[in-house]
Design an enzyme around this catalytic site. Structure first.
Site, mmCIF file in Angstrom:
data_model
loop_
_atom_site.group_PDB
_atom_site.id
_atom_site.type_symbol
_atom_site.label_atom_id
_atom_site.label_comp_id
_atom_site.label_asym_id
_atom_site.label_seq_id
_atom_site.Cartn_x
_atom_site.Cartn_y
_atom_site.Cartn_z
ATOM 1 N N HIS A 205 -58.131 -73.105 -18.770
ATOM 2 C CA HIS A 205 -58.106 -72.011 -20.209
ATOM 3 C C HIS A 205 -56.800 -71.142 -19.896
ATOM 4 O O HIS A 205 -56.793 -70.462 -20.943
ATOM 5 C CB HIS A 205 -59.368 -71.439 -20.400
ATOM 6 C CG HIS A 205 -59.777 -70.301 -19.539
ATOM 7 N ND1 HIS A 205 -60.016 -70.504 -18.123
ATOM 8 C CD2 HIS A 205 -59.428 -68.974 -19.637
ATOM 9 C CE1 HIS A 205 -60.051 -69.391 -17.370
ATOM 10 N NE2 HIS A 205 -59.648 -68.324 -18.430
HETATM 11 C C1 UD1 Z 1 -59.515 -64.268 -21.695
HETATM 12 C C2 UD1 Z 1 -58.742 -63.235 -20.794
HETATM 13 C C3 UD1 Z 1 -58.737 -64.106 -19.563
HETATM 14 C C4 UD1 Z 1 -59.969 -64.568 -19.078
HETATM 15 C C5 UD1 Z 1 -60.778 -65.565 -20.335
HETATM 16 C C6 UD1 Z 1 -62.017 -65.790 -19.874
HETATM 17 C C7 UD1 Z 1 -57.022 -61.722 -21.414
HETATM 18 C C8 UD1 Z 1 -55.452 -61.463 -21.490
HETATM 19 N N1 UD1 Z 1 -57.518 -63.140 -21.386
HETATM 20 O O1 UD1 Z 1 -58.715 -65.355 -22.232
HETATM 21 O O2 UD1 Z 1 -58.006 -63.305 -18.384
HETATM 22 O O3 UD1 Z 1 -59.873 -65.600 -18.210
HETATM 23 O O4 UD1 Z 1 -60.659 -64.463 -21.433
HETATM 24 O O5 UD1 Z 1 -62.533 -66.745 -20.531
HETATM 25 O O6 UD1 Z 1 -57.659 -60.663 -21.404
HETATM 26 N N2 UD1 Z 1 -61.625 -67.427 -28.851
HETATM 27 C C9 UD1 Z 1 -62.765 -67.941 -29.716
HETATM 28 N N3 UD1 Z 1 -63.939 -67.229 -29.610
HETATM 29 C C10 UD1 Z 1 -63.743 -66.033 -28.868
HETATM 30 C C11 UD1 Z 1 -62.709 -65.709 -28.023
HETATM 31 C C12 UD1 Z 1 -61.417 -66.479 -28.049
HETATM 32 O O7 UD1 Z 1 -62.591 -68.964 -30.312
HETATM 33 O O8 UD1 Z 1 -65.076 -65.640 -28.579
HETATM 34 C C13 UD1 Z 1 -60.095 -68.173 -29.129
HETATM 35 C C14 UD1 Z 1 -59.219 -67.645 -30.371
HETATM 36 O O9 UD1 Z 1 -58.601 -68.537 -30.814
HETATM 37 C C15 UD1 Z 1 -58.336 -66.957 -29.443
HETATM 38 C C16 UD1 Z 1 -58.184 -67.411 -28.048
HETATM 39 O O10 UD1 Z 1 -59.548 -67.967 -27.892
HETATM 40 O O11 UD1 Z 1 -56.923 -66.702 -30.049
HETATM 41 C C17 UD1 Z 1 -57.849 -66.630 -26.714
HETATM 42 O O12 UD1 Z 1 -58.532 -65.759 -26.749
HETATM 43 P P1 UD1 Z 1 -58.134 -64.329 -25.753
HETATM 44 O O13 UD1 Z 1 -59.530 -63.229 -25.778
HETATM 45 O O14 UD1 Z 1 -57.222 -63.818 -26.272
HETATM 46 O O15 UD1 Z 1 -58.024 -64.855 -24.225
HETATM 47 P P2 UD1 Z 1 -58.820 -66.008 -23.592
HETATM 48 O O16 UD1 Z 1 -57.993 -67.253 -23.428
HETATM 49 O O17 UD1 Z 1 -60.177 -66.130 -24.189
HETATM 50 N N1 UDP Z 2 -68.727 -70.510 -17.117
HETATM 51 C C1 UDP Z 2 -69.610 -70.892 -17.937
HETATM 52 N N2 UDP Z 2 -69.551 -71.899 -18.690
HETATM 53 C C2 UDP Z 2 -68.593 -72.958 -18.728
HETATM 54 C C3 UDP Z 2 -67.416 -72.418 -18.045
HETATM 55 C C4 UDP Z 2 -67.675 -71.470 -17.202
HETATM 56 O O1 UDP Z 2 -70.681 -70.238 -17.830
HETATM 57 O O2 UDP Z 2 -68.409 -73.778 -19.699
HETATM 58 C C5 UDP Z 2 -68.684 -69.404 -16.288
HETATM 59 C C6 UDP Z 2 -68.617 -69.551 -14.855
HETATM 60 O O3 UDP Z 2 -69.792 -69.962 -14.040
HETATM 61 C C7 UDP Z 2 -67.954 -68.325 -14.355
HETATM 62 C C8 UDP Z 2 -66.989 -67.793 -15.559
HETATM 63 O O4 UDP Z 2 -67.559 -68.566 -16.752
HETATM 64 O O5 UDP Z 2 -68.779 -67.500 -13.757
HETATM 65 C C9 UDP Z 2 -65.709 -67.902 -15.670
HETATM 66 O O6 UDP Z 2 -65.123 -67.585 -16.586
HETATM 67 P P1 UDP Z 2 -63.833 -68.091 -17.164
HETATM 68 O O7 UDP Z 2 -63.442 -69.421 -16.412
HETATM 69 O O8 UDP Z 2 -63.797 -68.188 -18.602
HETATM 70 O O9 UDP Z 2 -62.567 -66.870 -16.566
HETATM 71 P P2 UDP Z 2 -62.003 -66.398 -15.434
HETATM 72 O O10 UDP Z 2 -62.880 -66.375 -14.317
HETATM 73 O O11 UDP Z 2 -60.827 -67.359 -15.255
HETATM 74 O O12 UDP Z 2 -61.455 -65.222 -15.921
#
Ligand code: UD1
Ligand code: UDP
Length: 360
Positions: A205
């Site tokens: 992601h």
């Molecule tokens: C964010 C964090 C990343 C973290 C991740 C955990 C930043 C810059 N990035 O990335 O460090 O690893 O969360 O999962 O803070 N979207 C949905 N539903 C939601 C949220 C997001 O559909 O509830 C989609 C939207 O299309 C959005 C895209 O995901 O534009 C990106 O969401 P965003 O919160 O900007 O970043 P993440 O990729 O989720």
């Molecule tokens: N996780 C979850 N369901 C999923 C994928 C990840 O519960 O389908 C949990 C995982 O166990 C971990 C956390 O989400 O604790 C990691 O989050 P993510 O990979 O979104 O973000 P990052 O750690 O890279 O910031």
């Protein structure tokens, strides 16, 4: 001391959960401030329900947007709540935009800032998370470093020793607190038609991977090759960010089992029973290491070098042939490494430090 626990995304909810439990247990004066960065049920509410967390007192509902838009909305929303609540301290966890904006709003109001999981560095400033964690560390008063290495990094950047505590990572607490329940739970493998240790688990992601057509396609090609070469299913719970890009790019992986994001217990079970995990997630690299499951990281660097050092993890980058090569290396490794992330009592230490008023 009135504490605002600020969180906004899936990993923050999971990694803050042991701290919230500990604050509750100590009858601390605290409240939860959710930024609303994550809002989809499977990235947000499901974790509050499953981990039995109290509802957030505030939800800013900032939603998605560009980095500037999202960060700005969180910054102004957090400031308003902190003033209204006369909060004295904020706690943030990790490296998201919610963490940077939450800590910045607080420090500008001269409030104490506690950063959980301080001192991690990928040394790759192209990553939004690297900027977020650097700036947050440098405006924090309490830096809760998960490992000695993280502490050394902070000292190397000139942060004063009195502000740093090595506590372990709260992901160990969350894993230990939930693993048995996860193992006994129904949800999981049979519904996916897979057997323990007879499948690979993948998550992708990171912005630098999924927003880049060449890198994303190359990773998925590598996973496809893994499924074919090893005749084992690859299960990929797809983050909404990645799903959006797959649709935009018109990518349709053929040999992977694509599923919706999984709840925490279901995901822990999938991880613990996997033959191997392929990921670009920070938290998943840690959990694989804690659970004794080999990990191939689909990135060029990691801010979790401890996993490489103990031998639980390897950096594959995004080339499909290198992914295959790294997978073979990891399958031949003994998975008897020691967990470098602590004993599962990080939250207890963090809350004791805050409530004891221990501060230099
Ligand atoms: C964010 C964090 C990343 C973290 C991740 C955990 C930043 C810059 N990035 O990335 O460090 O690893 O969360 O999962 O803070 N979207 C949905 N539903 C939601 C949220 C997001 O559909 O509830 C989609 C939207 O299309 C959005 C895209 O995901 O534009 C990106 O969401 P965003 O919160 O900007 O970043 P993440 O990729 O989720
Ligand atoms: N996780 C979850 N369901 C999923 C994928 C990840 O519960 O389908 C949990 C995982 O166990 C971990 C956390 O989400 O604790 C990691 O989050 P993510 O990979 O979104 O973000 P990052 O750690 O890279 O910031």
């Amino acid at each position: 001391m009135k504490i605002a626990v600020i969180l906004g995304t899936r990993p923050e909810i999971i990694k803050m959960s042991p701290i919230i439990r500990e604050l509750e247990g100590n009858q601390a004066d605290y409240f939860i401030l959710h930024t609303g960065q994550h809002y989809s049920y499977e990235l947000d509410k499901v974790f509050f329900q499953q981990l039995e967390l109290p509802e957030a007192k505030y939800n800013l509902e900032v939603g998605s947007g560009s980095h500037a838009e999202q960060t700005a909305r969180i910054l102004t929303g957090v400031e308003e709540v902190l003033l209204r609540e006369s909060a004295e301290m904020v706690l943030v966890e990790g490296d998201t935009n919610s963490v940077l904006a939450g800590s910045l709003a607080a420090v500008k109001l001269n409030l104490r800032v506690g950063h959980v999981e301080a001192g991690l560095r990928s040394y790759d400033r192209q990553m939004p998370e690297e900027i977020n964690r650097l700036l947050t560390d440098h405006c924090s008063d309490y830096l809760f470093a998960p490992t000695d290495k993280a502490r050394a990094t902070l000292l190397g950047e000139g942060i004063s020793e009195e502000k740093i505590w090595v506590t372990g990572n709260t992901i160990v607490d969350a894993t230990y607190q939930n693993l048995e329940i996860a193992r006994e739970s129904e949800n999981g493998l049979s519904a996916l038609g897979v057997n323990p240790k007879e499948y690979f688990l993948a998550t992708i992601h990171r912005q630098e991977n999924v927003d880049n057509l060449v890198r994303f396609t190359s990773i998925l090609k590598g996973l496809d090759a893994v499924a074919v070469e090893f005749c084992l299913p690859v299960i990929y719970p797809v983050h909404p960010h990645s799903k959006k890009r797959m649709n935009e790019f018109g990518i349709k992986p053929r040999n992977l089992i694509l599923v919706d994001p999984v709840d925490f217990l279901g995901f822990l079970k999938l991880e613990s029973q996997a033959r191997l995990i392929l990921t670009d997630s920070g938290g998943v690299q840690e959990e694989a290491c804690i659970l004794g499951v080999p990990c191939v990281t689909l990135r060029d660097n990691t801010e979790r070098p401890e996993t490489i050092e103990v031998g639980s993890n390897i950096l594959a980058g995004t080339s499909s042939s290198r992914i295959l090569e790294c997978l073979e290396i990891m399958l031949n490794r003994q998975n008897n490494w020691a967990n470098p992330f602590g004993d599962g009592k990080a939250a207890e230490r963090i809350v004791a430090i805050i409530m004891g008023g221990e501060h230099g």
